[in-house]
Design a protein around this motif. Sequence first.
Motif, short mmCIF file in Angstrom:
data_model
loop_
_atom_site.label_atom_id
_atom_site.label_comp_id
_atom_site.label_asym_id
_atom_site.label_seq_id
_atom_site.Cartn_x
_atom_site.Cartn_y
_atom_site.Cartn_z
N MET A 1 9.13 1.04 2.66
CA MET A 1 8.09 1.32 3.65
C MET A 1 7.04 2.28 3.08
O MET A 1 7.38 3.28 2.45
CB MET A 1 8.72 1.92 4.91
CG MET A 1 7.71 2.18 6.03
SD MET A 1 8.49 2.93 7.48
CE MET A 1 9.48 1.58 8.08
N PRO A 2 5.76 1.99 3.31
CA PRO A 2 4.73 2.95 2.91
C PRO A 2 4.74 4.18 3.80
O PRO A 2 5.41 4.20 4.84
CB PRO A 2 3.43 2.15 3.11
CG PRO A 2 3.78 1.15 4.16
CD PRO A 2 5.22 0.79 3.94
N PRO B 1 0.83 -1.21 0.00
CA PRO B 1 0.00 0.00 0.00
C PRO B 1 0.86 1.26 0.00
O PRO B 1 2.01 1.24 0.44
CB PRO B 1 -0.79 -0.13 1.30
CG PRO B 1 0.09 -0.95 2.19
CD PRO B 1 0.76 -1.94 1.28
N ASP B 2 0.28 2.35 -0.47
CA ASP B 2 0.98 3.64 -0.44
C ASP B 2 1.02 4.22 0.96
O ASP B 2 2.00 4.87 1.34
CB ASP B 2 0.29 4.64 -1.38
CG ASP B 2 0.36 4.22 -2.83
OD1 ASP B 2 1.42 3.76 -3.27
OD2 ASP B 2 -0.67 4.34 -3.52
N VAL B 3 -0.05 4.01 1.72
CA VAL B 3 -0.13 4.57 3.06
C VAL B 3 -0.78 3.57 4.00
O VAL B 3 -1.67 2.82 3.61
CB VAL B 3 -0.93 5.91 3.06
CG1 VAL B 3 -2.33 5.72 2.50
CG2 VAL B 3 -0.99 6.52 4.45
N VAL B 4 -0.30 3.54 5.25
CA VAL B 4 -0.87 2.69 6.28
C VAL B 4 -1.32 3.57 7.44
O VAL B 4 -0.52 4.37 7.97
CB VAL B 4 0.15 1.64 6.78
CG1 VAL B 4 -0.41 0.87 7.98
CG2 VAL B 4 0.53 0.68 5.67
N PHE C 1 7.20 11.90 1.24
CA PHE C 1 8.59 12.05 1.66
C PHE C 1 8.97 10.86 2.52
O PHE C 1 8.11 10.18 3.09
CB PHE C 1 8.81 13.36 2.43
CG PHE C 1 7.97 13.47 3.68
CD1 PHE C 1 8.47 13.06 4.91
CD2 PHE C 1 6.68 13.99 3.62
CE1 PHE C 1 7.71 13.16 6.05
CE2 PHE C 1 5.92 14.09 4.77
CZ PHE C 1 6.42 13.68 5.98
N ARG C 2 10.27 10.59 2.59
CA ARG C 2 10.74 9.46 3.39
C ARG C 2 10.71 9.84 4.87
O ARG C 2 11.29 10.84 5.28
CB ARG C 2 12.16 9.07 2.98
CG ARG C 2 12.62 7.74 3.59
CD ARG C 2 13.96 7.33 3.02
NE ARG C 2 13.90 7.10 1.60
CZ ARG C 2 13.42 5.98 1.04
NH1 ARG C 2 12.94 5.02 1.80
NH2 ARG C 2 13.40 5.83 -0.27
N ARG D 1 -1.97 16.43 2.82
CA ARG D 1 -0.52 16.31 2.99
C ARG D 1 0.02 15.11 2.21
O ARG D 1 1.07 15.20 1.57
CB ARG D 1 -0.19 16.17 4.48
CG ARG D 1 1.29 16.18 4.76
CD ARG D 1 1.56 16.01 6.24
NE ARG D 1 2.97 16.19 6.53
CZ ARG D 1 3.54 15.86 7.66
NH1 ARG D 1 2.82 15.32 8.62
NH2 ARG D 1 4.83 16.05 7.86
N LEU D 2 -0.68 14.00 2.27
CA LEU D 2 -0.25 12.81 1.54
C LEU D 2 -0.30 13.03 0.03
O LEU D 2 0.57 12.57 -0.71
CB LEU D 2 -1.14 11.61 1.91
CG LEU D 2 -0.99 11.07 3.33
CD1 LEU D 2 -2.11 10.08 3.64
CD2 LEU D 2 0.37 10.41 3.51
#
Length: 239
Positions: A74-75, A48-51, A120-121, A114-115
Amino acid sequence: MMTALIVDDEPFARRELRRTLEPSKDIQILGECGNAIDALTRIHVDKPDVVFLDIQMPQITGIEMLGMLDPQTMPQIVFLTAYDEYAVRAFEKNAFDYLLKPVTADRLELTLERLRNSFFRQDFSVLPEANHLRQIPCFSQNSVIFVKASDVEFVEARSTGIYVSDTDGQERPTALRLNILQQRTGLLRCHRQYLVNIDLVHKLQYLESGLAEFVTQRGRVIPISRRLLPEIKERLGIS
């Protein structure tokens, strides 16, 4: 379209967050997980892109779970938390995004903006729980097996991946790189392809070529590189 995974041990909290997310047309919810074990498998398979990650979960906390993910793959992480003044201060200080439960639509929209605008890492090295692995996740097709770091005999890097060998002689692949395991466990780097559990070493023996090798209590031979030998001898108090 961003893909998302919801990880929270409370079914009601998962349902409420899903309900709040669903009006956002550019978010695809891949699924929900009630614990870190299931979440690691889904992240490994679905990427996934985000968790959206709850912090307080049984057995393995959300922050401990972060230490089991490779920083390179890492997402994005959005923490979920009930009000905790200490946690909130820590997140704000390090610019981590977080949502207080119960999550409101207005606050969630700020996070989504924001996402959308700034991937950003994230640097979780400031979180102690994320930097010390008590267990190493080893992946099979659709599951994850946790090997206690104290039970790891050695780790080997091959052309086909990274393999964890335990005291029972079982060998399992992990998605974590050698340098991550070196940083987050007490395993000793003895060769560019090997980490070894020094507590399970029976002896260090020298070879005629000037090289050396470890022999584990189970009789496995682990090479020691010429470059690392002086450092290893110093650590072990060998003159």
